[in-house]
Design a protein around this motif. Sequence first.
Motif, PDB file in Angstrom:
ATOM      1  N   THR A   1      81.876  73.061  46.288  1.00 14.58           N
ATOM      2  CA  THR A   1      81.980  72.191  45.112  1.00 14.58           C
ATOM      3  C   THR A   1      82.199  70.725  45.485  1.00 14.58           C
ATOM      4  N   LEU A   2      82.778  70.454  46.661  1.00 14.23           N
ATOM      5  CA  LEU A   2      82.979  69.071  47.093  1.00 14.23           C
ATOM      6  C   LEU A   2      81.696  68.569  47.753  1.00 14.23           C
ATOM      7  N   PRO A   3      81.273  67.328  47.435  1.00 15.41           N
ATOM      8  CA  PRO A   3      80.002  66.811  47.957  1.00 15.41           C
ATOM      9  C   PRO A   3      80.081  66.436  49.437  1.00 15.41           C
ATOM     10  N   VAL A   4      79.139  66.946  50.206  1.00 17.09           N
ATOM     11  CA  VAL A   4      79.065  66.697  51.646  1.00 17.09           C
ATOM     12  C   VAL A   4      77.728  66.031  51.950  1.00 17.09           C
ATOM     13  N   THR A   5      77.747  65.095  52.891  1.00 15.13           N
ATOM     14  CA  THR A   5      76.524  64.413  53.300  1.00 15.13           C
ATOM     15  C   THR A   5      76.452  64.369  54.814  1.00 15.13           C
ATOM     16  N   THR A   6      75.360  63.855  55.321  1.00 14.61           N
ATOM     17  CA  THR A   6      75.150  63.713  56.764  1.00 14.61           C
ATOM     18  C   THR A   6      74.699  62.285  57.059  1.00 14.61           C
TER      19      THR A   6
ATOM     20  N   ARG B   1      85.514  73.177  58.953  1.00 13.72           N
ATOM     21  CA  ARG B   1      86.231  74.446  59.063  1.00 13.72           C
ATOM     22  C   ARG B   1      87.123  74.660  57.842  1.00 13.72           C
ATOM     23  N   LEU B   2      87.854  73.624  57.432  1.00 18.93           N
ATOM     24  CA  LEU B   2      88.731  73.738  56.268  1.00 18.93           C
ATOM     25  C   LEU B   2      87.921  73.950  54.993  1.00 18.93           C
ATOM     26  N   LEU B   3      86.785  73.277  54.866  1.00 19.58           N
ATOM     27  CA  LEU B   3      85.949  73.446  53.676  1.00 19.58           C
ATOM     28  C   LEU B   3      85.388  74.868  53.580  1.00 19.58           C
ATOM     29  N   ARG B   4      85.043  75.467  54.720  1.00 18.93           N
ATOM     30  CA  ARG B   4      84.559  76.861  54.695  1.00 18.93           C
ATOM     31  C   ARG B   4      85.617  77.800  54.134  1.00 18.93           C
ATOM     32  N   ILE B   5      86.894  77.494  54.383  1.00 18.64           N
ATOM     33  CA  ILE B   5      87.986  78.350  53.920  1.00 18.64           C
ATOM     34  C   ILE B   5      88.391  78.000  52.487  1.00 18.64           C
ATOM     35  N   CYS B   6      88.608  76.728  52.210  1.00 15.12           N
ATOM     36  CA  CYS B   6      89.161  76.295  50.918  1.00 15.12           C
ATOM     37  C   CYS B   6      88.112  75.991  49.858  1.00 15.12           C
TER      38      CYS B   6
ATOM     39  N   ALA C   1      80.488  61.172  48.326  1.00 15.86           N
ATOM     40  CA  ALA C   1      80.250  62.279  49.247  1.00 15.86           C
ATOM     41  C   ALA C   1      81.071  62.023  50.499  1.00 15.86           C
ATOM     42  N   MET C   2      81.248  63.070  51.291  1.00 15.57           N
ATOM     43  CA  MET C   2      81.983  62.934  52.550  1.00 15.57           C
ATOM     44  C   MET C   2      81.129  63.429  53.702  1.00 15.57           C
ATOM     45  N   ALA C   3      81.322  62.816  54.853  1.00 23.62           N
ATOM     46  CA  ALA C   3      80.700  63.260  56.098  1.00 23.62           C
ATOM     47  C   ALA C   3      81.816  63.913  56.911  1.00 23.62           C
ATOM     48  N   PRO C   4      81.821  65.243  57.020  1.00 24.22           N
ATOM     49  CA  PRO C   4      82.950  65.937  57.632  1.00 24.22           C
ATOM     50  C   PRO C   4      82.904  65.985  59.160  1.00 24.22           C
ATOM     51  N   SER C   5      84.091  66.063  59.745  1.00 24.23           N
ATOM     52  CA  SER C   5      84.225  66.360  61.172  1.00 24.23           C
ATOM     53  C   SER C   5      84.209  67.888  61.307  1.00 24.23           C
ATOM     54  N   PRO C   6      84.172  68.419  62.522  1.00 23.30           N
ATOM     55  CA  PRO C   6      84.265  69.876  62.678  1.00 23.30           C
ATOM     56  C   PRO C   6      85.540  70.457  62.052  1.00 23.30           C
TER      57      PRO C   6
END
Length: 143
Positions: free
Chosen positions: A110-115, A100-105, A91-96
């Motif tokens: 489908t890509l795993p996101v965590t906190t 933003r890129l994940l919202r578009i692409c 999983a990935m912990a995204p920056s802002p």
Amino acid sequence: MESAMPVAQSWQHSRAAQFTARGEPSGTLITVDGELDAANADQLAAYVRQSIGSSRRAVLDLRGLKFIGTAGFSALHRINVMCSGAQVDWAMAPSPAVSRLLRICDPDGTLPVTTPTAEPLLEPLRAEGEESLSLLQLVTQPR
């Protein structure tokens, strides 16, 4: 017998990004700081492949990325395919910028996101220049 994981690997510098990996019994934490674009996205995918080793869990801490281009998204997709093929839970912990890129692409998520609260491998991200968190204690003064 499973081999011991390295405590930490040294920083690898690319044009505008820094990668580091830290192995723990619960998995591998890979931290990425700086800017990820066409000049260094392939290096990130290769670094993740090299750093995971025999680990069955990996977390990409992308909270330090100030910029990510579409080549960075392609690298994240390749990492997803690679981890799936190797049966590595990741999983990935995204920056802002990454969010933003994940919202578009990746609008379907489908890509795993965590906190940080959901992932024990992640440490809280401190504000720039902040040495430690402290509580303010109010003390009454005598009259």
